[in-house]
Design an enzyme around this catalytic site. Structure first.
Site, PDB file in Angstrom:
ATOM      1  N   SER B 175       0.839  -1.195   0.000  1.00 22.38           N
ATOM      2  CA  SER B 175       0.000   0.000   0.000  1.00 22.38           C
ATOM      3  C   SER B 175       0.884   1.259   0.000  1.00 22.38           C
ATOM      4  O   SER B 175       1.807   1.345  -0.807  1.00 22.38           O
ATOM      5  CB  SER B 175      -0.940  -0.056   1.209  1.00 22.38           C
ATOM      6  OG  SER B 175      -1.932   0.918   1.112  1.00 22.38           O
ATOM      7  N   ASP B 340      -8.837  -5.913  -5.181  1.00 24.07           N
ATOM      8  CA  ASP B 340      -8.477  -4.671  -4.490  1.00 24.07           C
ATOM      9  C   ASP B 340      -9.034  -3.510  -5.315  1.00 24.07           C
ATOM     10  O   ASP B 340      -8.696  -3.358  -6.478  1.00 24.07           O
ATOM     11  CB  ASP B 340      -6.945  -4.591  -4.406  1.00 24.07           C
ATOM     12  CG  ASP B 340      -6.443  -3.330  -3.705  1.00 24.07           C
ATOM     13  OD1 ASP B 340      -7.257  -2.431  -3.423  1.00 24.07           O
ATOM     14  OD2 ASP B 340      -5.226  -3.259  -3.455  1.00 24.07           O
ATOM     15  N   HIS B 373      -8.095  -4.896  -0.614  1.00 26.48           N
ATOM     16  CA  HIS B 373      -6.823  -4.203  -0.413  1.00 26.48           C
ATOM     17  C   HIS B 373      -5.994  -4.806   0.730  1.00 26.48           C
ATOM     18  O   HIS B 373      -4.781  -4.891   0.660  1.00 26.48           O
ATOM     19  CB  HIS B 373      -7.079  -2.718  -0.147  1.00 26.48           C
ATOM     20  CG  HIS B 373      -5.833  -1.905  -0.030  1.00 26.48           C
ATOM     21  ND1 HIS B 373      -4.927  -1.816  -1.060  1.00 26.48           N
ATOM     22  CD2 HIS B 373      -5.319  -1.171   0.988  1.00 26.48           C
ATOM     23  CE1 HIS B 373      -3.914  -1.042  -0.676  1.00 26.48           C
ATOM     24  NE2 HIS B 373      -4.122  -0.650   0.568  1.00 26.48           N
TER      25      HIS B 373
END
Lengths: 197, 395
Positions: B175, B340, B373
């Site tokens: 991320s 995601d 995610h």
């Protein structure tokens, strides 16, 4: 390192130090061979994550990609060679993929199982789809959806103005014997082509 | 009033251990404690503002080898901390990347010396809005300058020198952590040999920025926010911060996984015809929001979401990502998860395309998603196997 005979032959067609893209690169053995023996800077595209992982383990650069989704991510002439071994018959649009190969690469190399091989013809003459060492699966569980013969492939190339630079056909022992040379569409089990625009 | 539900963290799939545990799992680094390093030289931020110095809190796992060649930098995500692996004294909750860091895991502490710092601007212990501004003798609060991912890279480079590491064997993260890895590879290309960029994007989309803006608006419009001076006022913008976190959690899970996890299940089996919690998903979000309020500072959250918005390493290369990537020397591994929607696979492929155009060493895998995610934190066997295969090549 032992390499499949068709891959061994192909690697001799590729100029050392060139930039090569391998479509459907499997476990990356061709790319690893090209890197180690011919200093080729190669990338592989592969759909099966297990294969991608095997390629990564060999230290090969592999991009997880679905060839059917197209090669739009690649620019014109970004590779010296675009290679596709034993995958042409599995893709949704082989004709368009050949065009794509010659858009992003200067030269293309493909190998495929020749459906004109006498054992295939014999099976079809008997009213069955062939199951041979080159085509080991049954019609219902094969990934092959666009099988073709040596003649079919050459006709398509002629129609598209693709120039065939080299052709080798191998028999079931992966040898380029005299019979396969004289009557490739009958005695060749695997066909190898090197082509350009 | 926020309603506590029965839900644990979306990421938590670790077996619970009793507080004060002494027997740690064999594949864990076990008991760990944070350290701190002070850097007293002035530090000029990308904004031009100068910090008089800063402190980095960090953890390390494994041993640095004699020639200092086995060090790995782990970069955390938006609200992460330095506590990436192992257990703190008296706690039964492991670090945020326990699935990937430890003996025999992809980031194998038998082989590597792992360094995991907390980013400046956050509230995990490194210098940030909660720290004292030496110029005023009071906490920085809302006056703490906006920091960028580039600032993090250069602050971490100071830590690197402090630890006598001349080159990272790898810099890895997911991320916003993955974005930090990308910035490292572009800004200080000769300082790392490998880069793993997981569930990231080369920059935020308008939609990503929009979500951040709603989160910030929720915080700033909370009457308890007091223009960021809530601590002096003895208040805390709990509602605003909780809403911001609820919003975040919606983007951390895919529509599919949220449907599977909660569906339209009712808490009490019937509709209440009111606005209390009816659906399980509401309870989950409220729980996540309220839990976050206890551990996170609102000024930090504002700042960090801005850091995300500003991240765009291509900007200084004429918006040409491939040109930025041409600077990279590290072997790169890019990974995404196919459901995601915060940083979708498409965003990772943009980066892969740029790396290919720049003729860099890159491998890419789009993994089968489990939750969305947050997958990069989870024990997903194929992901761990492939990440491990790539890490085997890190020397």
């Amino acid at each position: 390192m032992s390499l499949r005979a068709d891959l061994e032959l192909i690697s001799e067609w590729i100029t050392p130090g060139s930039r090569t893209l391998d479509l459907g690169c499997g476990d990356g053995s061709l790319l690893a061979h090209l890197r180690d023996q011919r200093q080729v800077n190669g990338y592989g595209l592969e759909l099966d994550v297990k294969h991608v992982t095997a390629g990564i383990r060999r230290g090969v650069k592999v991009i997880h990609t679905d060839l059917n989704a197209g090669l739009a991510d690649f620019d014109v002439d970004s590779f010296d060679y675009v290679v596709m071994t034993q995958a042409l018959q599995m893709v949704r649009h082989p004709d368009k993929l050949l065009d794509e190969m010659l858009r992003i690469g200067k030269e293309g190399i493909v190998t495929f199982p020749n459906f004109g091989y006498w054992k295939c013809r014999l099976a079809v003459a008997r009213g069955q789809m062939p199951v041979t060492p080159g085509l080991p699966n049954h019609w219902y569980n094969t990934d092959n959806i666009h099988l073709c013969t040596v003649r079919d492939f050459e006709n398509l190339c002629a129609q598209k103005g693709i120039k065939i630079l080299r052709r080798v056909v191998l028999d079931s022992n992966h040898q380029a014997d005299l019979r396969a040379k004289t009557l490739p569409n009958l005695f060749g089990e695997i066909a190898l082509y090197h082509f350009s625009r | 009033m926020l309603n506590f539900g029965a839900y644990g963290c979306a990421n938590a799939e670790h077996v619970g251990y009793n507080a004060g545990m002494t027997n740690y799992p064999a594949d864990s680094v076990g008991l760990v404690a944070p350290q701190a390093a002070n850097f007293n030289e002035p530090f000029t931020l990308e904004s031009g503002i100068q910090l008089p110095g800063f402190e980095l809190v960090y953890e390390t796992y494994g041993e640095l080898n004699a020639d200092g060649s086995n060090a790995i930098l782990v970069c955390h995500a938006l609200t992460g901390t330095h506590h990436a692996a192992g257990y703190h004294e008296g706690s039964d909750k492991p670090g945020w990347w326990e699935t990937c860091i430890g003996p025999g895991k992809p980031i194998d502490t038998n082989r590597f010396f792992v360094v995991s710092p907390n980013n400046i601007g956050g509230c995990g212990g490194s210098t940030g809005p909660l720290s004292v501004n030496p110029a005023t003798g009071k906490a920085w609060g809302p006056e703490f300058p906006i920091v960028t991912v580039k600032d993090w890279v250069h602050s971490q480079a100071r830590l690197m020198a402090h630890l006598n590491i001349s080159q990272w064997a790898a810099v890895v993260g997911g991320s916003l952590g993955g974005m930090t890895v990308l910035q490292w590879a572009i800004d200080l290309p000769d300082k790392l040999r490998h880069a793993a960029i997981i569930a990231a994007a080369p920059k935020l989309s308008a939609q990503n920025i929009a979500f951040n803006e709603v989160a910030r608006t929720a915080i700033r419009s909370d009457p308890a926010f007091c223009d960021g001076h809530y601590r002096e006022q003895g208040s805390k913008p709990q509602q605003g911060l909780a809403i911001a976190r609820m919003l975040g959690h919606i983007t951390y899970l895919s529509d599919d996984s949220m449907g599977k996890k909660f569906g339209r299940d009712l808490r009490d089996g019937k509709l209440s015809f009111g606005f209390d919690v009816d659906f399980e998903v509401e309870s989950y979000l409220r729980y996540q929001g309220s839990r976050f309020v206890d551990r996170f500072d609102a000024n930090s959250y504002l700042l960090l979401t801005r850091t995300l918005d500003y991240f765009d390493p291509a900007r200084e290369y004429g918006d040409d990502l491939a040109a930025a990537c041409r600077r990279i020397q590290a072997r790169c591994f890019v990974a995404s998860f196919n459901k995601d929607w915060r940083f979708s696979s498409k965003r990772s492929r943009e980066l892969v395309k740029a790396l290919l155009d720049a003729d860099r060493d890159v491998s890419y895998i789009d993994f089968e998603s489990r939750v969305g995610h947050d997958d990069f934190l989870l024990n997903i066997p194929q992901y761990l196997e492939s990440f491990n295969a790539w890490m085997e090549g890190v020397r």
